[in-house]
Design a protein around this motif. Structure first.
Motif, PDB file in Angstrom:
ATOM      1  N   THR A  12      -4.918   6.668   2.096  1.00  0.00           N
ATOM      2  CA  THR A  12      -4.584   5.357   2.667  1.00  0.00           C
ATOM      3  C   THR A  12      -4.415   4.293   1.572  1.00  0.00           C
ATOM      4  O   THR A  12      -3.478   3.501   1.625  1.00  0.00           O
ATOM      5  CB  THR A  12      -5.690   4.913   3.635  1.00  0.00           C
ATOM      6  N   CYS A  13      -5.318   4.301   0.604  1.00  0.00           N
ATOM      7  CA  CYS A  13      -5.277   3.248  -0.428  1.00  0.00           C
ATOM      8  C   CYS A  13      -4.068   3.447  -1.345  1.00  0.00           C
ATOM      9  O   CYS A  13      -3.454   2.465  -1.791  1.00  0.00           O
ATOM     10  CB  CYS A  13      -6.570   3.231  -1.220  1.00  0.00           C
ATOM     11  N   VAL A  14      -3.732   4.715  -1.594  1.00  0.00           N
ATOM     12  CA  VAL A  14      -2.527   4.997  -2.389  1.00  0.00           C
ATOM     13  C   VAL A  14      -1.289   4.568  -1.597  1.00  0.00           C
ATOM     14  O   VAL A  14      -0.352   3.964  -2.155  1.00  0.00           O
ATOM     15  CB  VAL A  14      -2.471   6.502  -2.762  1.00  0.00           C
ATOM     16  N   GLN A  15      -1.287   4.839  -0.307  1.00  0.00           N
ATOM     17  CA  GLN A  15      -0.121   4.457   0.522  1.00  0.00           C
ATOM     18  C   GLN A  15       0.106   2.945   0.512  1.00  0.00           C
ATOM     19  O   GLN A  15       1.241   2.478   0.553  1.00  0.00           O
ATOM     20  CB  GLN A  15      -0.321   4.940   1.961  1.00  0.00           C
ATOM     21  N   THR A  20       4.027  -1.083  -1.366  1.00  0.00           N
ATOM     22  CA  THR A  20       4.356  -2.258  -2.188  1.00  0.00           C
ATOM     23  C   THR A  20       5.440  -1.891  -3.209  1.00  0.00           C
ATOM     24  O   THR A  20       6.408  -2.645  -3.398  1.00  0.00           O
ATOM     25  CB  THR A  20       3.081  -2.773  -2.899  1.00  0.00           C
ATOM     26  N   ILE A  21       5.282  -0.742  -3.833  1.00  0.00           N
ATOM     27  CA  ILE A  21       6.263  -0.283  -4.827  1.00  0.00           C
ATOM     28  C   ILE A  21       7.652  -0.162  -4.201  1.00  0.00           C
ATOM     29  O   ILE A  21       8.658  -0.570  -4.794  1.00  0.00           O
ATOM     30  CB  ILE A  21       5.772   1.046  -5.444  1.00  0.00           C
ATOM     31  N   LYS A 198       6.857  -4.418  14.414  1.00  0.00           N
ATOM     32  CA  LYS A 198       7.719  -4.999  13.367  1.00  0.00           C
ATOM     33  C   LYS A 198       7.301  -4.492  11.977  1.00  0.00           C
ATOM     34  O   LYS A 198       8.120  -4.019  11.205  1.00  0.00           O
ATOM     35  CB  LYS A 198       7.576  -6.529  13.415  1.00  0.00           C
ATOM     36  N   ILE A 199       6.017  -4.564  11.688  1.00  0.00           N
ATOM     37  CA  ILE A 199       5.608  -4.212  10.313  1.00  0.00           C
ATOM     38  C   ILE A 199       5.661  -2.705  10.075  1.00  0.00           C
ATOM     39  O   ILE A 199       5.991  -2.257   8.995  1.00  0.00           O
ATOM     40  CB  ILE A 199       4.241  -4.826   9.908  1.00  0.00           C
ATOM     41  N   SER A 200       5.365  -1.922  11.120  1.00  0.00           N
ATOM     42  CA  SER A 200       5.334  -0.463  10.896  1.00  0.00           C
ATOM     43  C   SER A 200       6.721   0.152  10.933  1.00  0.00           C
ATOM     44  O   SER A 200       6.873   1.335  10.651  1.00  0.00           O
ATOM     45  CB  SER A 200       4.404   0.219  11.904  1.00  0.00           C
ATOM     46  N   TRP A 205       7.468   1.463   4.677  1.00  0.00           N
ATOM     47  CA  TRP A 205       6.351   2.176   5.296  1.00  0.00           C
ATOM     48  C   TRP A 205       6.812   3.518   5.868  1.00  0.00           C
ATOM     49  O   TRP A 205       6.125   4.532   5.754  1.00  0.00           O
ATOM     50  CB  TRP A 205       5.684   1.317   6.380  1.00  0.00           C
ATOM     51  N   LYS A 206       8.008   3.524   6.464  1.00  0.00           N
ATOM     52  CA  LYS A 206       8.515   4.782   7.028  1.00  0.00           C
ATOM     53  C   LYS A 206       8.658   5.827   5.927  1.00  0.00           C
ATOM     54  O   LYS A 206       8.344   6.995   6.122  1.00  0.00           O
ATOM     55  CB  LYS A 206       9.843   4.556   7.735  1.00  0.00           C
ATOM     56  N   ALA A 207       9.134   5.396   4.769  1.00  0.00           N
ATOM     57  CA  ALA A 207       9.304   6.344   3.662  1.00  0.00           C
ATOM     58  C   ALA A 207       7.943   6.841   3.180  1.00  0.00           C
ATOM     59  O   ALA A 207       7.747   8.040   2.966  1.00  0.00           O
ATOM     60  CB  ALA A 207      10.061   5.671   2.517  1.00  0.00           C
ATOM     61  N   VAL A 208       6.994   5.930   3.027  1.00  0.00           N
ATOM     62  CA  VAL A 208       5.679   6.315   2.487  1.00  0.00           C
ATOM     63  C   VAL A 208       4.903   7.180   3.485  1.00  0.00           C
ATOM     64  O   VAL A 208       4.221   8.134   3.104  1.00  0.00           O
ATOM     65  CB  VAL A 208       4.874   5.057   2.092  1.00  0.00           C
ATOM     66  N   SER A 209       5.033   6.879   4.763  1.00  0.00           N
ATOM     67  CA  SER A 209       4.264   7.641   5.759  1.00  0.00           C
ATOM     68  C   SER A 209       5.019   8.879   6.242  1.00  0.00           C
ATOM     69  O   SER A 209       4.550   9.587   7.120  1.00  0.00           O
ATOM     70  CB  SER A 209       3.896   6.742   6.934  1.00  0.00           C
TER      71      SER A 209
END
Ligand SMILES: N[C@@H](CCC(=O)N[C@@H](CS)C(=O)NCC(=O)O)C(=O)O
Length: 212
Positions: A12-15, A20-21, A198-200, A205-209
């Motif tokens: 989670t913390c890496v995500q 952000t990246i 909206k945020i999810s 986020w879609k790419a990271v998750s």
């Protein structure tokens, strides 16, 4: 410039850092740290992160840990690149700081505890969830999300009227609330639901998750 992130993509913390990246359009290399093998407690890793958790960011030899601090560092370093994640105008900045504090004080403390009880404990072989603690944390989170509903009835995002790191910080544990059957906490309140959707749905986020 390619940043090194020490950690694991599912963490989670890496995500939080990877999202952000992506928002900033930066390059990174993930240097795997295997928690199951205890690599985060090895002497060489403890040299990088004295508390023995992930992630750590390496920027040309400079090391920084704590996921939220890393996100802020990247935003400060690349202010004008990609999405602006912290506003500069004084009152907007004040509201951002308020939103960032809301996340740690009223959301993360309860959501991460719930995810630990219902998901991580089993994965790590620490036994069954403590149901009394689950009840206490979900009641607390539910009450706090009633306050989110009042906030989000008056502003579009948790840190004001633009998407900021304060919103982004919620994504990893918000997502895992669904995995432990508590997604209703985010969907039962109309303003919280609209905000969460909206945020999810941001491409970062879609790419990271992995939901592209
Ligand atoms: N406040 C820290 C928390 C870091 C943290 O707890 N990382 C977890 C993974 S999300 C970890 O390394 N857990 C392993 C352990 O606690 O032994 C941050 O935001 O970076």
């Amino acid at each position: 410039m390619v940043y090194k992130i020490y950690g694991a993509a599912q963490s989670t913390c890496v995500q939080r850092v990877l999202t952000t990246i992506k928002e900033k359009g930066l390059e990174f290399e993930l240097v795997p740290v295997d928690l199951m093998k205890g690599e985060h407690k090895s002497p060489s890793y403890l040299e990088k992160h004295p508390f023995g958790v992930i992630p750590v960011l390496e920027d040309d030899g400079f090391l920084i840990y704590e996921s939220r601090a890393i996100c802020r560092y990247l935003e400060a370093k690349h202010k004008s690149k990609g999405t602006e994640l912290i506003p500069t105008e004084l009152k907007a900045l004040g509201l951002f700081e308020q939103g960032a504090s809301i996340e740690t004080a009223y959301f993360d403390s309860n959501a991460s505890g719930l995810v630990f009880e219902k998901l991580f404990k089993g994965m790590m072989g620490y036994g069954a969830a403590d149901e009394a603690r689950v009840k206490q944390l979900s009641e607390k989170l539910s009450l706090n999300l009633d306050a989110y509903e009042r906030v989000l009835a008056k502003q579009e995002f948790i840190g004001g009227n633009q998407f900021t790191l304060a919103d982004l910080y919620h994504l990893p544990y918000g997502n895992l609330l669904f995995a432990i059957g508590l997604g209703n906490l985010l969907l039962d309140r109309p303003h919280v639901k609209a905000w969460w959707e909206k945020i999810s749905s941001r491409p970062s986020w879609k790419a990271v998750s992995g939901q592209h």
